[in-house]
Design a protein around this motif. Structure first.
Motif, PDB file in Angstrom:
ATOM      1  N   ILE A 185       0.914  -1.263   0.144  1.00 12.44           N
ATOM      2  CA  ILE A 185      -0.031  -0.006  -0.074  1.00 12.44           C
ATOM      3  C   ILE A 185       0.892   1.264   0.062  1.00 12.44           C
ATOM      4  N   GLU A 186       1.782   1.297   0.673  1.00 18.21           N
ATOM      5  CA  GLU A 186       2.950   2.554   0.833  1.00 18.21           C
ATOM      6  C   GLU A 186       3.496   2.415  -0.518  1.00 18.21           C
ATOM      7  N   GLU A 187       3.923   1.593  -1.153  1.00 15.95           N
ATOM      8  CA  GLU A 187       4.438   1.835  -2.594  1.00 15.95           C
ATOM      9  C   GLU A 187       3.397   2.059  -3.443  1.00 15.95           C
ATOM     10  N   ASN A 188       2.227   1.658  -3.288  1.00 13.77           N
ATOM     11  CA  ASN A 188       1.239   2.265  -4.343  1.00 13.77           C
ATOM     12  C   ASN A 188       0.893   3.722  -4.055  1.00 13.77           C
ATOM     13  N   LEU A 189       0.741   4.006  -2.659  1.00 15.73           N
ATOM     14  CA  LEU A 189       0.598   5.346  -2.459  1.00 15.73           C
ATOM     15  C   LEU A 189       1.606   6.384  -2.869  1.00 15.73           C
ATOM     16  N   LEU A 212       1.065   9.211  -5.690  1.00 19.13           N
ATOM     17  CA  LEU A 212       1.546  10.679  -5.363  1.00 19.13           C
ATOM     18  C   LEU A 212       2.512  11.203  -6.563  1.00 19.13           C
ATOM     19  N   GLU A 213       3.449  10.391  -7.087  1.00 19.86           N
ATOM     20  CA  GLU A 213       4.141  10.795  -8.054  1.00 19.86           C
ATOM     21  C   GLU A 213       3.276  11.163  -9.299  1.00 19.86           C
ATOM     22  N   LEU A 214       2.381  10.142  -9.709  1.00 21.33           N
ATOM     23  CA  LEU A 214       1.415  10.589 -10.803  1.00 21.33           C
ATOM     24  C   LEU A 214       0.714  11.969 -10.504  1.00 21.33           C
ATOM     25  N   GLU A 227       0.842  21.107  -6.814  1.00 22.37           N
ATOM     26  CA  GLU A 227       1.921  21.703  -7.460  1.00 22.37           C
ATOM     27  C   GLU A 227       3.284  21.622  -7.056  1.00 22.37           C
ATOM     28  N   LYS A 228       3.609  21.180  -5.547  1.00 19.70           N
ATOM     29  CA  LYS A 228       4.936  20.999  -5.192  1.00 19.70           C
ATOM     30  C   LYS A 228       5.254  19.915  -4.425  1.00 19.70           C
ATOM     31  N   ARG A 229       6.444  19.262  -4.972  1.00 17.36           N
ATOM     32  CA  ARG A 229       6.689  17.839  -4.191  1.00 17.36           C
ATOM     33  C   ARG A 229       6.661  17.734  -2.671  1.00 17.36           C
ATOM     34  N   GLU A 230       6.900  18.967  -2.002  1.00 16.72           N
ATOM     35  CA  GLU A 230       6.791  18.906  -0.667  1.00 16.72           C
ATOM     36  C   GLU A 230       5.570  18.679  -0.073  1.00 16.72           C
ATOM     37  N   VAL A 231       4.595  19.237  -0.911  1.00 15.81           N
ATOM     38  CA  VAL A 231       3.144  19.262  -0.514  1.00 15.81           C
ATOM     39  C   VAL A 231       2.587  17.731  -0.544  1.00 15.81           C
ATOM     40  N   ALA A 232       3.226  17.383  -1.404  1.00 11.73           N
ATOM     41  CA  ALA A 232       2.816  15.836  -1.913  1.00 11.73           C
ATOM     42  C   ALA A 232       3.175  14.555  -0.780  1.00 11.73           C
ATOM     43  N   PHE A 233       4.701  15.191  -0.606  1.00 10.65           N
ATOM     44  CA  PHE A 233       5.133  14.114   0.298  1.00 10.65           C
ATOM     45  C   PHE A 233       4.598  14.429   1.803  1.00 10.65           C
ATOM     46  N   VAL A 240       1.404  15.084   2.539  1.00  5.84           N
ATOM     47  CA  VAL A 240       0.154  14.272   2.362  1.00  5.84           C
ATOM     48  C   VAL A 240       0.353  12.884   2.347  1.00  5.84           C
ATOM     49  N   ALA A 241       1.675  12.675   1.781  1.00  2.00           N
ATOM     50  CA  ALA A 241       1.915  11.010   1.877  1.00  2.00           C
ATOM     51  C   ALA A 241       2.471  10.629   3.293  1.00  2.00           C
ATOM     52  N   ASP A 242       3.203  11.411   3.865  1.00  2.00           N
ATOM     53  CA  ASP A 242       3.394  11.098   5.395  1.00  2.00           C
ATOM     54  C   ASP A 242       2.220  10.885   6.315  1.00  2.00           C
ATOM     55  N   HIS A 243       1.270  11.883   6.008  1.00  2.11           N
ATOM     56  CA  HIS A 243       0.153  11.881   6.591  1.00  2.11           C
ATOM     57  C   HIS A 243      -0.821  10.506   6.611  1.00  2.11           C
ATOM     58  N   LEU A 244      -0.985  10.320   5.111  1.00  8.85           N
ATOM     59  CA  LEU A 244      -1.644   9.120   4.892  1.00  8.85           C
ATOM     60  C   LEU A 244      -1.071   7.878   5.345  1.00  8.85           C
ATOM     61  N   LEU A 245       0.292   7.555   5.147  1.00 10.59           N
ATOM     62  CA  LEU A 245       0.831   6.626   5.436  1.00 10.59           C
ATOM     63  C   LEU A 245       0.842   6.397   7.038  1.00 10.59           C
ATOM     64  N   ASP A 246       1.002   7.454   7.946  1.00 11.02           N
ATOM     65  CA  ASP A 246       0.788   7.248   9.320  1.00 11.02           C
ATOM     66  C   ASP A 246      -0.719   6.419   9.651  1.00 11.02           C
TER      67      ASP A 246
END
Length: 139
Positions: A100-104, A108-110, A118-124, A126-132
């Motif tokens: 699931i982590e890899e899928n997420l 996010l890369e897509l 718009e910015k990679r920092e925002v994407a990551f 969000v990713a950290d929050h969702l992965l938590d």
């Protein structure tokens, strides 16, 4: 309440894209299930890129089909995680959680590539929050 057209298109997309069924089988099955002409389903398939965003209004970019497929995959894996937990197979549950982590990450890369974020920092962030959240469900 969802309309019959949206439900028909959701089913068409699911069978054709997610389940990778042959178009002829999808046309027959969906026409039968939704009591419509096969030409209606064929037109839906032909115009899929035009209406696909209507199934997922949160994402307005062209790769919406890929994003939806990744989300469906995550959902199915969550169900498998619950079954693995019930069976006491925590190793398999952990493996699925890593998938699931890899899928997420791919999702996010897509999103970043196609301008959903718009910015990679925002994407990551969000990713950290969702992965938590995802890993909290494993405990």
């Amino acid at each position: 309440m969802r309309g019959k057209r949206i439900d028909r298109r959701e089913r068409t997309w699911g069978l054709l894209i997610v389940r990778n069924k042959p178009e002829t089988k999808v046309v027959e099955q969906v026409a039968r299930e939704f009591d419509c002409a096969e030409s209606t389903v064929k037109r839906d398939i032909k115009t899929m890129e035009e209406w696909l965003g209507d199934l997922d209004p949160a994402v307005a970019s062209r790769p919406v089909s890929i994003l939806r497929e990744l989300r469906e995959t995550r959902s199915r894996r969550r169900e498998l995680i619950e079954l693995a937990r019930e069976d006491g197979d925590l190793e398999f549950a952990t493996k699925l959680q890593e998938d699931i982590e890899e899928n997420l990450t791919r999702t996010l890369e897509l999103c970043e590539t196609y301008g959903v974020f718009e910015k990679r920092e925002v994407a990551f962030e969000v990713a950290d929050h969702l992965l938590d959240q995802e890993f909290d469900t494993l405990e």
